[in-house]
Motif scaffolding. Structure first.
Motif, PDB file in Angstrom:
ATOM      1  N   GLN A  19      24.179  -7.379 -11.299  1.00  0.00           N
ATOM      2  CA  GLN A  19      25.316  -6.460 -11.375  1.00  0.00           C
ATOM      3  C   GLN A  19      25.001  -5.238 -12.234  1.00  0.00           C
ATOM      4  N   ARG A  20      24.290  -5.438 -13.338  1.00  0.00           N
ATOM      5  CA  ARG A  20      23.940  -4.305 -14.211  1.00  0.00           C
ATOM      6  C   ARG A  20      23.141  -3.256 -13.444  1.00  0.00           C
ATOM      7  N   ILE A  21      22.152  -3.695 -12.674  1.00  0.00           N
ATOM      8  CA  ILE A  21      21.295  -2.763 -11.926  1.00  0.00           C
ATOM      9  C   ILE A  21      22.093  -2.083 -10.816  1.00  0.00           C
ATOM     10  N   ARG A  22      22.801  -2.864 -10.028  1.00  0.00           N
ATOM     11  CA  ARG A  22      23.553  -2.286  -8.908  1.00  0.00           C
ATOM     12  C   ARG A  22      24.676  -1.381  -9.388  1.00  0.00           C
ATOM     13  N   ASN A  23      25.330  -1.742 -10.479  1.00  0.00           N
ATOM     14  CA  ASN A  23      26.359  -0.864 -11.046  1.00  0.00           C
ATOM     15  C   ASN A  23      25.757   0.456 -11.517  1.00  0.00           C
ATOM     16  N   ALA A  24      24.593   0.388 -12.166  1.00  0.00           N
ATOM     17  CA  ALA A  24      23.954   1.613 -12.664  1.00  0.00           C
ATOM     18  C   ALA A  24      23.549   2.523 -11.512  1.00  0.00           C
ATOM     19  N   VAL A  25      22.933   1.957 -10.484  1.00  0.00           N
ATOM     20  CA  VAL A  25      22.401   2.764  -9.386  1.00  0.00           C
ATOM     21  C   VAL A  25      23.498   3.196  -8.412  1.00  0.00           C
ATOM     22  N   VAL A  27      27.083   2.376  -8.299  1.00  0.00           N
ATOM     23  CA  VAL A  27      28.428   2.734  -8.748  1.00  0.00           C
ATOM     24  C   VAL A  27      28.383   3.964  -9.659  1.00  0.00           C
ATOM     25  N   ALA A  28      27.553   3.934 -10.703  1.00  0.00           N
ATOM     26  CA  ALA A  28      27.525   5.051 -11.656  1.00  0.00           C
ATOM     27  C   ALA A  28      26.831   6.289 -11.080  1.00  0.00           C
ATOM     28  N   GLU A  29      25.608   6.121 -10.529  1.00  0.00           N
ATOM     29  CA  GLU A  29      24.844   7.284 -10.047  1.00  0.00           C
ATOM     30  C   GLU A  29      25.365   7.820  -8.717  1.00  0.00           C
ATOM     31  N   GLN A  30      25.644   6.920  -7.776  1.00  0.00           N
ATOM     32  CA  GLN A  30      25.949   7.359  -6.410  1.00  0.00           C
ATOM     33  C   GLN A  30      27.438   7.280  -6.074  1.00  0.00           C
ATOM     34  N   HIS A  31      28.237   6.843  -7.019  1.00  0.00           N
ATOM     35  CA  HIS A  31      29.696   6.821  -6.880  1.00  0.00           C
ATOM     36  C   HIS A  31      30.197   5.946  -5.733  1.00  0.00           C
ATOM     37  N   VAL A  32      29.474   4.841  -5.493  1.00  0.00           N
ATOM     38  CA  VAL A  32      29.935   3.861  -4.513  1.00  0.00           C
ATOM     39  C   VAL A  32      31.040   3.040  -5.186  1.00  0.00           C
ATOM     40  N   PRO A  33      32.191   2.885  -4.540  1.00  0.00           N
ATOM     41  CA  PRO A  33      33.255   2.077  -5.143  1.00  0.00           C
ATOM     42  C   PRO A  33      32.784   0.637  -5.378  1.00  0.00           C
ATOM     43  N   PRO A  34      33.071   0.067  -6.543  1.00  0.00           N
ATOM     44  CA  PRO A  34      32.613  -1.305  -6.834  1.00  0.00           C
ATOM     45  C   PRO A  34      33.047  -2.315  -5.783  1.00  0.00           C
ATOM     46  N   GLU A  35      34.220  -2.110  -5.182  1.00  0.00           N
ATOM     47  CA  GLU A  35      34.687  -3.078  -4.171  1.00  0.00           C
ATOM     48  C   GLU A  35      33.845  -3.007  -2.894  1.00  0.00           C
ATOM     49  N   PHE A 119       9.138   0.087   8.885  1.00  0.00           N
ATOM     50  CA  PHE A 119      10.466   0.194   9.488  1.00  0.00           C
ATOM     51  C   PHE A 119      10.538   1.423  10.376  1.00  0.00           C
ATOM     52  N   LYS A 120      11.370   1.327  11.437  1.00  0.00           N
ATOM     53  CA  LYS A 120      11.592   2.447  12.352  1.00  0.00           C
ATOM     54  C   LYS A 120      13.079   2.741  12.423  1.00  0.00           C
ATOM     55  N   VAL A 121      13.420   4.019  12.466  1.00  0.00           N
ATOM     56  CA  VAL A 121      14.818   4.437  12.607  1.00  0.00           C
ATOM     57  C   VAL A 121      15.290   4.084  14.012  1.00  0.00           C
ATOM     58  N   ILE A 122      16.465   3.442  14.098  1.00  0.00           N
ATOM     59  CA  ILE A 122      16.985   3.042  15.410  1.00  0.00           C
ATOM     60  C   ILE A 122      18.415   3.537  15.644  1.00  0.00           C
ATOM     61  N   SER A 123      18.902   4.442  14.792  1.00  0.00           N
ATOM     62  CA  SER A 123      20.274   4.927  14.981  1.00  0.00           C
ATOM     63  C   SER A 123      20.363   6.397  14.628  1.00  0.00           C
ATOM     64  N   GLU A 124      21.473   6.964  15.013  1.00  0.00           N
ATOM     65  CA  GLU A 124      21.824   8.304  14.546  1.00  0.00           C
ATOM     66  C   GLU A 124      22.278   8.174  13.094  1.00  0.00           C
ATOM     67  N   GLU A 125      22.332   9.295  12.419  1.00  0.00           N
ATOM     68  CA  GLU A 125      22.816   9.312  11.040  1.00  0.00           C
ATOM     69  C   GLU A 125      24.309   8.990  11.008  1.00  0.00           C
ATOM     70  N   PHE A 126      24.731   8.222   9.996  1.00  0.00           N
ATOM     71  CA  PHE A 126      26.144   7.896   9.808  1.00  0.00           C
ATOM     72  C   PHE A 126      26.445   7.829   8.314  1.00  0.00           C
ATOM     73  N   LEU A 127      27.718   7.895   7.981  1.00  0.00           N
ATOM     74  CA  LEU A 127      28.125   7.824   6.579  1.00  0.00           C
ATOM     75  C   LEU A 127      28.504   6.398   6.210  1.00  0.00           C
ATOM     76  N   GLU A 128      27.978   5.944   5.092  1.00  0.00           N
ATOM     77  CA  GLU A 128      28.355   4.652   4.525  1.00  0.00           C
ATOM     78  C   GLU A 128      28.653   4.910   3.056  1.00  0.00           C
ATOM     79  N   ALA A 129      29.858   4.615   2.624  1.00  0.00           N
ATOM     80  CA  ALA A 129      30.309   4.905   1.250  1.00  0.00           C
ATOM     81  C   ALA A 129      30.106   6.385   0.918  1.00  0.00           C
ATOM     82  N   GLY A 130      30.262   7.239   1.953  1.00  0.00           N
ATOM     83  CA  GLY A 130      30.136   8.676   1.749  1.00  0.00           C
ATOM     84  C   GLY A 130      28.713   9.184   1.652  1.00  0.00           C
ATOM     85  N   ILE A 131      27.732   8.321   1.911  1.00  0.00           N
ATOM     86  CA  ILE A 131      26.307   8.678   1.791  1.00  0.00           C
ATOM     87  C   ILE A 131      25.665   8.590   3.175  1.00  0.00           C
TER      88      ILE A 131
END
Length: 144
Positions: A19-25, A27-35, A119-131
Motif C-alpha cells: 500500500q505504501r508504494i502504490r499510494n506513493a506512485v 494516488v499521490a503522484e498520479q492522482h488515482v483515487p484510492p478506491e 509485449f505488443k499493443v493490441i488496442s487503441e488508446e483509452f483513459l483509465e483513471a484519467g490517464i
C-alpha cells in the motif's frame, strides 16, 4: 546501493509495504483515487515486492488469468532497472503457473518499456483513471 531483488509477497503480511508504494506512485503522484487503486482483485492476486536490502521499493501483481498490474516503483529508484527486475519476476511466475499469455493495461508513456519485454499493443488508446492507457499482450509461446 545493494543489489535489487524481487520476492513473492503476501497480500496480508506485506500489505503495509504494498500500500505504501502504490499510494506513493498512483494516488499521490498520479492522482488515482484510492478506491480505484485498491480493489477486490488484490486478495486473490500473486503480489511481488522489489527490495533493496530490507526496504520495499517496488511492487506488482499477477491475476489468475495472466493479467499483470499495479506495476510501480518508488520515484527515487526509477531508472535503476527495478521495473525490469519486477516484470521479469512476474513473467517468470506466470510461466511457472502455465499462463502462456500475459496481459496488461500500460500507461501510454510506458509502452516502450513493456515492448522491450515482449509485449505488443493490441488496442487503441483509452483513459483509465484519467490517464491514457493501451492494452498490451505477451505470448510466451512466441518468445524464444
Amino acid at each position: 546501493m545493494n543489489k535489487i531483488r524481487v520476492r513473492l509477497a503476501d497480500w496480508h503480511k506485506d500489505n503495509a509495504d504494498i500500500q505504501r508504494i502504490r499510494n506513493a506512485v498512483f494516488v499521490a503522484e498520479q492522482h488515482v483515487p484510492p478506491e480505484l487503486e485498491f480493489d477486490a482483485e488484490d486478495p486473490g492476486a500473486v503480489h511481488f515486492l522489489a527490495m533493496e536490502g530490507d526496504y520495499s521499493i517496488g511492487t506488482a501483481r499477477l491475476l489468475p488469468d495472466g493479467t499483470i498490474g499495479r506495476v510501480s516503483v518508488l520515484k527515487d529508484w526509477r531508472g535503476l532497472k527495478v521495473g525490469d527486475a519486477l516484470m521479469k519476476a512476474v513473467i517468470n511466475e506466470a510461466q511457472k503457473r502455465n499462463l502462456k499469455q500475459q496481459m496488461l493495461s500500460a500507461q501510454v508513456h510506458a509502452t516502450a518499456f513493456y515492448e522491450r519485454l515482449g509485449f505488443k499493443v493490441i488496442s487503441e488508446e483509452f483513459l483509465e483513471a484519467g490517464i491514457p492507457h493501451v492494452d498490451m499482450v505477451r505470448d510466451s509461446s512466441e518468445i524464444a
